[in-house]
Design a protein around this motif. Structure first.
Motif, short mmCIF file in Angstrom:
data_model
loop_
_atom_site.label_atom_id
_atom_site.label_comp_id
_atom_site.label_asym_id
_atom_site.label_seq_id
_atom_site.Cartn_x
_atom_site.Cartn_y
_atom_site.Cartn_z
N UNK A 52 47.86 -46.53 59.51
CA UNK A 52 47.94 -46.09 60.83
C UNK A 52 49.42 -45.30 61.02
N UNK A 53 50.37 -45.79 60.35
CA UNK A 53 51.75 -45.13 60.59
C UNK A 53 51.91 -44.13 59.57
N UNK A 54 51.72 -44.26 58.36
CA UNK A 54 51.74 -43.35 57.45
C UNK A 54 51.03 -42.10 57.40
N UNK A 55 49.77 -42.17 57.72
CA UNK A 55 48.93 -40.89 57.65
C UNK A 55 49.40 -39.92 58.62
N UNK A 56 49.54 -40.23 60.03
CA UNK A 56 50.16 -39.06 60.83
C UNK A 56 51.55 -38.69 60.43
N UNK A 57 52.33 -39.72 59.84
CA UNK A 57 53.55 -39.30 59.40
C UNK A 57 53.73 -38.17 58.34
N UNK A 58 52.72 -38.47 57.37
CA UNK A 58 52.73 -37.43 56.30
C UNK A 58 52.09 -35.99 56.90
N UNK A 59 51.00 -36.20 57.71
CA UNK A 59 50.62 -34.98 58.19
C UNK A 59 51.74 -34.17 58.93
N UNK A 60 52.28 -34.84 59.93
CA UNK A 60 53.39 -33.91 60.72
C UNK A 60 54.30 -33.50 59.76
N UNK A 61 54.79 -34.20 58.64
CA UNK A 61 55.63 -33.58 57.76
C UNK A 61 55.15 -32.33 57.06
N UNK A 62 53.80 -32.41 56.77
CA UNK A 62 53.05 -31.27 56.17
C UNK A 62 53.20 -29.92 57.30
N UNK A 63 52.74 -30.53 58.53
CA UNK A 63 52.82 -29.45 59.45
C UNK A 63 54.17 -28.87 59.67
N UNK A 64 55.00 -29.62 59.66
CA UNK A 64 56.53 -29.20 59.99
C UNK A 64 57.08 -28.38 59.09
#
Length: 383
Positions: A52-64
């Protein structure tokens, strides 16, 4: 152009082969290590919470940083190292930490891969299914091969199989083209408005209800088959039939999605999920459960492709990778926590048949809810 697509398809083949080891055989491996169904459910539940924590984290890193490929290389490389430790450790206390670490690195690679597939398919003007089919083939063949190998040579071979598939996936990812980045600026306010929009919330609730029994099946199919007298090879055969049935439906998914609305398709998929799990609960032998996995294509593929297409149609362009990871949080995270912890308790207390009966009831609730959303989301199409 063609070389890039071939590389992406090869990456899908080997990545989903790798994923099959973790999803399909981790519960079997833990059972081999004398971990109880309740403890297995707790481990996967903790891992799902990490997801729950890691998937949005990596997704936002990808978008950023406007790159998907480089993030995949990072998470995949770390997954290979952690997986080798997981499948070789002899210390029970380390299993919790290593399973959680796998959910931090390997599971977020899935939504990033799906985002990469979808964006490149859009750029090239081809169907998403024409790329994702190779992942289904990889999952299918790996499940059959791994189940047979472990039966013949022992559970200790699982670590080396994981390493081999992992290195092949990483090598293919190195030559894959990166997804086209959005030129739009990121806006946290727009993202907040999107996720608080009632239509979005209702859709995500539907995904959560429908995904929970599916994730429960992911966690306990192997344990259920073995509880009915099936071997590790039978577990591999079950996952092979499930994955190979996906191939045809991924190939047909573009035509299916053009003809009917996404919400209506989710409703049909959840109705079939209900029948599938009910028949598993009533199955007199492991062989019946194995062959019932042939329905995976018509249930999972229709459900999953419909949810991705609907999400990509309503989410702002600059947040597509993040939106994909939020979908994965529901699918692999929250639903995984509910399905694994509650499912492990039900399995241990009442047995596998009772668990699959409860999964059928959950799928029926999702089916009924999808019917109520079909009009309110304005998603009807002429069939």
């Amino acid at each position: 152009m063609k070389l890039g697509l071939h590389s992406l398809r090869a990456y899908n083949f080997f990545y989903f082969s790798l994923l099959s080891i973790f999803i399909s055989f981790l519960p079997v491996y833990l059972t081999h290590r004398n971990v109880s169904p309740g403890e297995i459910g707790m481990m996967i539940g903790v891992g799902s919470f990490v997801g729950i924590l890691s998937q949005p984290f990596w997704g936002m890193v990808s978008d950023r940083y406007k790159t998907i490929k480089r993030i995949i290389l990072l998470t995949l490389g770390a997954s290979i190292a952690v997986g080798m430790l997981l499948f070789t450790t002899m210390h029970f206390s380390l299993l919790f930490l290593l399973v959680a670490a796998m959910y931090f690195f390997l599971l977020p690679t899935d939504p990033l891969t799906e985002s990469l597939n979808y964006r490149i398919a859009e750029q090239r003007g081809i169907s998403f299914g024409s790329i994702r089919t190779f992942g289904a083939v990889g999952y299918a063949t790996a499940s059959l091969y791994i189940g047979w190998t472990v039966d013949q040579l022992g559970m200790d071979r699982l670590a080396w199989l994981f390493l081999g598939y992992g290195l092949l996936a990483f090598a293919c990812a190195l030559v894959v083209a990166d997804a086209p980045a959005s030129s739009k600026a990121l806006s946290l306010q727009e993202l907040k408005q999107f996720f608080l929009y009632p239509k979005t919330l209702r859709f995500f609730l539907l995904v959560l209800i429908a995904a929970t029994p599916h994730r429960t099946n992911d966690s306990f199919l192997g344990v259920f088959v073995q509880s009915l007298g099936g071997s590790t090879g039978a577990v591999g055969q079950a996952w092979f039939l499930a994955a190979i049935s996906e191939v045809a439906f991924f190939a047909l998914s573009a035509r299916i999605l053009q003809r009917w609305s996404e919400i209506k398709l989710i409703g049909w998929a959840t109705a079939l999920y209900t029948i599938r799990y009910l028949l598993c609960a009533l199955a007199p032998s492991a062989e019946w459960v194995v062959y019932l996995q042939l329905t995976q294509g018509v249930t999972f593929v229709i459900f999953y492709t419909a949810t991705i297409q609907y999400l990509y149609r309503i989410i702002p362009e600059e947040w597509k990778a993040t939106g994909q990871t939020v979908l994965a949080v529901l699918f692999f995270g929250i639903s995984g926590i509910i399905g694994s912890i509650a499912g492990g308790w039900v399995f241990q207390q009442f047995g596998g048949a009772a668990l699959y009966m409860a999964m059928a009831a959950f799928s029926l609730v999702a089916c009924i809810y999808s019917l109520t959303l079909s009009r309110s989301l304005g998603m009807k199409k002429e069939s």
